[in-house]
Design an enzyme around this catalytic site. Structure first.
Site, mmCIF file in Angstrom:
data_model
loop_
_atom_site.group_PDB
_atom_site.id
_atom_site.type_symbol
_atom_site.label_atom_id
_atom_site.label_comp_id
_atom_site.label_asym_id
_atom_site.label_seq_id
_atom_site.Cartn_x
_atom_site.Cartn_y
_atom_site.Cartn_z
ATOM 1 N NE ARG A 210 31.582 32.331 17.738
ATOM 2 C CZ ARG A 210 32.137 31.580 16.854
ATOM 3 N NH1 ARG A 210 32.523 30.144 17.548
ATOM 4 N NH2 ARG A 210 32.353 31.894 15.894
ATOM 5 C CB CYS B 244 35.154 27.608 15.564
ATOM 6 S SG CYS B 244 33.714 28.343 15.107
#
Lengths: 77, 220
Positions: free
Chosen positions: B132, B55
């Site tokens: 995601r 991330c």
């Protein structure tokens, strides 16, 4: 609250926004252009600043600083 | 006597072509509503958790393309199931360690309200983290593209830029874009729906046609 910090002073973006509507009511699009702020940021800040009586809708969809908002600006000068 | 049966509400996830579900959320830039983005393209993306390596690389990647996106009238809005203080600490950490200032807002979706509306949670993978997901919305807040990646795989920023360029090109010129298309490449002209139109198409010197259904042109 995103328009004032922990000490009650206006944040930089709130100050910029209120400054451009100090003498004249403007639309969010005009405020965004003149204050060089993203439109989404201006819309959310206008909502929040209005809730806190720092600005008001003077004409339909045109906003101007209030007496209280002006006081806060003066305190920063 | 007939028994009244109450059907459970069927929650439909956003689909390409549907209006995006409205929301109000706490973000690193204060409270934002989806409607605040009207008039701009918007990339709403979720990430599994703050302070995680993949991330972090994605946030740096998104920030790197943010200036280009803004030139394309496109805003970025991140989201994860973390608190706003966690987000603030993480973006400060990114700036300290990588020298990259994250300028776009990040939703603190602890209630999973927004993640639920957009179907960002994949319970089989994790019921406490968002996958995601990427939702591209146009200025009318219609969902124009959806991308899902698993927790383990970071997204490709060039592809996100390419996708938005392609969607905007389609809207501006009424054309489609072929595989691996990049700005400046030839575009596809939608096939004619009539036999007469197909014949005319083959004689159109401004087009390059392999057959009536496969014609390309340069954009000037």
């Amino acid at each position: 609250m995103a328009c004032v910090n922990e000490t009650g002073a206006l944040t930089e973006s709130a100050r910029k926004l209120l400054t451009v509507i100090r003498t004249e009511a403007k639309t969010v699009e005009d405020i965004a252009k003149e204050a060089s702020l993203p439109l989404f940021k201006v819309r959310s800040s206008v909502r929040e600043l209005a809730e806190n009586d720092f600005l008001f809708e003077k004409e339909p969809a045109k906003y101007m600083v209030t007496f209280l908002g002006n006081k806060r600006l003066e305190a920063m000068e | 006597m007939t028994e009244q049966i109450t059907q459970p509400e069927v929650k439909s996830l956003p689909r390409i072509g549907s209006k995006a579900p409205q929301f109000e959320a706490v973000t690193t830039h204060g409270k934002l509503k989806l409607e605040d983005y009207k008039g701009s393209w918007l990339v709403l993306f979720s990430h599994p958790a703050d302070f995680t390596p993949v991330c972090t690389t994605e946030f740096i990647g998104f920030q790197n393309i943010y200036p280009q996106l803004r030139e394309m009238n496109t805003e970025l809005l991140g989201l994860s199931i973390d608190s706003v203080h966690s987000h603030i600490a993480w973006v400060r950490n990114i700036e300290q360690n990588w020298g990259v200032k994250i300028e776009f807002p990040v939703i603190a979706d602890l209630s999973m309200d927004v993640a639920g509306k957009f179907g960002m949670i994949m319970p089989e993978e994790s019921s406490t983290e968002a996958s995601r997901a990427v939702f591209v919305m146009d200025p009318e807040q219609v969902v124009r593209a959806i991308i899902y990646y698993p927790l383990s795989t970071g997204r490709n920023m060039d592809e996100i830029l390419r996708l938005i360029t392609a969607l905007q090109t389609t809207d501006e010129h009424g054309v489609a874009t072929p595989a691996d298309w990049k700005k400046g490449d030839r575009v596809i002209v939608p096939p004619s729906a009539t036999q007469e139109g197909a014949a005319e198409r083959m004689n159109d010197e401004s087009l390059e046609c392999k057959d009536f259904y496969f014609c390309t042109k340069e954009l000037k």
